[in-house]
Design an enzyme around this catalytic site. Structure first.
Site, PDB file in Angstrom:
ATOM      1  N   GLY A 183       0.827  -1.194   0.000  1.00  0.00           N
ATOM      2  CA  GLY A 183       0.000   0.000   0.000  1.00  0.00           C
ATOM      3  C   GLY A 183       0.862   1.244   0.000  1.00  0.00           C
ATOM      4  O   GLY A 183       2.028   1.207   0.392  1.00  0.00           O
ATOM      5  N   GLN A 221       3.071   9.950   1.215  1.00  0.00           N
ATOM      6  CA  GLN A 221       4.359   9.249   1.161  1.00  0.00           C
ATOM      7  C   GLN A 221       5.163   9.594  -0.086  1.00  0.00           C
ATOM      8  O   GLN A 221       6.357   9.311  -0.143  1.00  0.00           O
ATOM      9  CB  GLN A 221       4.136   7.727   1.215  1.00  0.00           C
ATOM     10  CG  GLN A 221       3.611   7.254   2.562  1.00  0.00           C
ATOM     11  CD  GLN A 221       3.488   5.748   2.585  1.00  0.00           C
ATOM     12  OE1 GLN A 221       2.482   5.210   2.159  1.00  0.00           O
ATOM     13  NE2 GLN A 221       4.521   5.066   3.050  1.00  0.00           N
ATOM     14  N   CYS A 281       6.142  -0.296   6.683  1.00  0.00           N
ATOM     15  CA  CYS A 281       5.737   0.898   5.944  1.00  0.00           C
ATOM     16  C   CYS A 281       6.888   1.286   5.022  1.00  0.00           C
ATOM     17  O   CYS A 281       8.044   1.276   5.443  1.00  0.00           O
ATOM     18  CB  CYS A 281       5.454   2.025   6.934  1.00  0.00           C
ATOM     19  SG  CYS A 281       4.998   3.573   6.147  1.00  0.00           S
ATOM     20  N   LEU A 282       6.560   1.649   3.792  1.00  0.00           N
ATOM     21  CA  LEU A 282       7.609   2.017   2.834  1.00  0.00           C
ATOM     22  C   LEU A 282       8.361   3.264   3.286  1.00  0.00           C
ATOM     23  O   LEU A 282       9.469   3.514   2.823  1.00  0.00           O
ATOM     24  CB  LEU A 282       7.014   2.222   1.442  1.00  0.00           C
ATOM     25  CG  LEU A 282       6.472   0.945   0.771  1.00  0.00           C
ATOM     26  CD1 LEU A 282       5.847   1.285  -0.575  1.00  0.00           C
ATOM     27  CD2 LEU A 282       7.558  -0.106   0.605  1.00  0.00           C
ATOM     28  N   HIS A 301      -3.936   1.155   7.895  1.00  0.00           N
ATOM     29  CA  HIS A 301      -2.592   1.745   7.865  1.00  0.00           C
ATOM     30  C   HIS A 301      -2.546   2.935   6.890  1.00  0.00           C
ATOM     31  O   HIS A 301      -2.040   4.007   7.228  1.00  0.00           O
ATOM     32  CB  HIS A 301      -1.587   0.655   7.450  1.00  0.00           C
ATOM     33  CG  HIS A 301      -0.180   1.122   7.280  1.00  0.00           C
ATOM     34  ND1 HIS A 301       0.856   0.681   8.083  1.00  0.00           N
ATOM     35  CD2 HIS A 301       0.376   1.990   6.391  1.00  0.00           C
ATOM     36  CE1 HIS A 301       1.978   1.276   7.698  1.00  0.00           C
ATOM     37  NE2 HIS A 301       1.720   2.066   6.672  1.00  0.00           N
ATOM     38  N   GLU A 302      -3.100   2.726   5.687  1.00  0.00           N
ATOM     39  CA  GLU A 302      -3.020   3.775   4.665  1.00  0.00           C
ATOM     40  C   GLU A 302      -3.932   4.957   5.013  1.00  0.00           C
ATOM     41  O   GLU A 302      -3.562   6.116   4.779  1.00  0.00           O
ATOM     42  CB  GLU A 302      -3.362   3.226   3.280  1.00  0.00           C
ATOM     43  CG  GLU A 302      -2.452   2.091   2.792  1.00  0.00           C
ATOM     44  CD  GLU A 302      -0.963   2.394   2.889  1.00  0.00           C
ATOM     45  OE1 GLU A 302      -0.564   3.560   2.804  1.00  0.00           O
ATOM     46  OE2 GLU A 302      -0.195   1.424   3.072  1.00  0.00           O
ATOM     47  N   HIS A 356      -2.279   7.326   7.342  1.00  0.00           N
ATOM     48  CA  HIS A 356      -1.331   8.245   6.688  1.00  0.00           C
ATOM     49  C   HIS A 356      -2.011   9.551   6.280  1.00  0.00           C
ATOM     50  O   HIS A 356      -1.401  10.616   6.331  1.00  0.00           O
ATOM     51  CB  HIS A 356      -0.762   7.609   5.414  1.00  0.00           C
ATOM     52  CG  HIS A 356       0.455   6.752   5.633  1.00  0.00           C
ATOM     53  ND1 HIS A 356       1.626   7.240   6.161  1.00  0.00           N
ATOM     54  CD2 HIS A 356       0.690   5.444   5.382  1.00  0.00           C
ATOM     55  CE1 HIS A 356       2.531   6.266   6.217  1.00  0.00           C
ATOM     56  NE2 HIS A 356       1.983   5.158   5.754  1.00  0.00           N
TER      57      HIS A 356
HETATM   58 NI    NI Z   1       2.861   3.276   5.517  1.00  0.00          NI
END
Ligand code: NI
Length: 163
Positions: A46, A51, A91-92, A133-134, A137
């Site tokens: 995701g 991000q 998380c990226l 999670h997304e 953000h």
């Molecule tokens: Ni993330």
């Protein structure tokens, strides 16, 4: 399409709330294409627009093979959650690390598609985790705020699993 730079933890853009999308302009369309490409390139499940440095309420998710298809969520709103799951999450924007987070095991979300048409999406397990999670953000929140214990290196995790 182009890869975008993934902003990392500590970058101010990750702690700011995102604005609703009012219209899918060619620029937004390009952003969405780039978000998918950037997510796949980084082997993520995701990615949220902040991000890649854009404060808009846009999320892309693909947790295949567990889920059937990629998802685009514009202006997502979580309508319902139930149950609980506890497990490792990454998380990226925090590359190479994971931590244990408890999330709902079921989520129902309402969002707009690429044509700004509303739809609802239900997810369990990994998809439910990814949606939560997304969406976090988009409000400037990251999983580290919810982590139980320390972050671990993904390499150590893999080793544990192999042992
Ligand atoms: Ni993330």
């Amino acid at each position: 399409m182009a890869l975008r730079e993934i902003r990392e933890y500590g970058d101010d853009v990750l702690v700011r709330p995102c604005k609703e999308v009012k219209e899918v302009t060619p620029r937004i369309r390009e952003l969405i294409d780039d978000m998918f490409e950037t997510m796949y390139d980084a082997n993520g499940v995701g990615l949220a627009a902040p991000q890649v440095g854009v404060l808009k309420r846009i999320v892309v998710i693909d947790c295949s093979p567990e889920c059937d298809e990629p998802h685009l969520l514009i202006n997502p709103v979580i309508l319902e959650t139930s149950g609980e799951q506890t497990g490792y999450e990454g998380c990226l924007s925090i590359p190479g690390k994971s931590g244990i987070v408890t999330r709902p095991n079921y989520v129902k979300v309402r969002a707009l598609d690429i044509d700004m048409k509303p739809f609802e999406l239900e997810g369990t397990e990994l998809l439910a985790r990814a949606i939560c999670h997304e969406c976090d953000h988009l409000d400037g929140h990251m999983y580290v705020e919810k982590v139980e214990g320390e972050l671990v290196n993904n390499e150590d995790l893999q080793q544990q699993e192999e042992e």
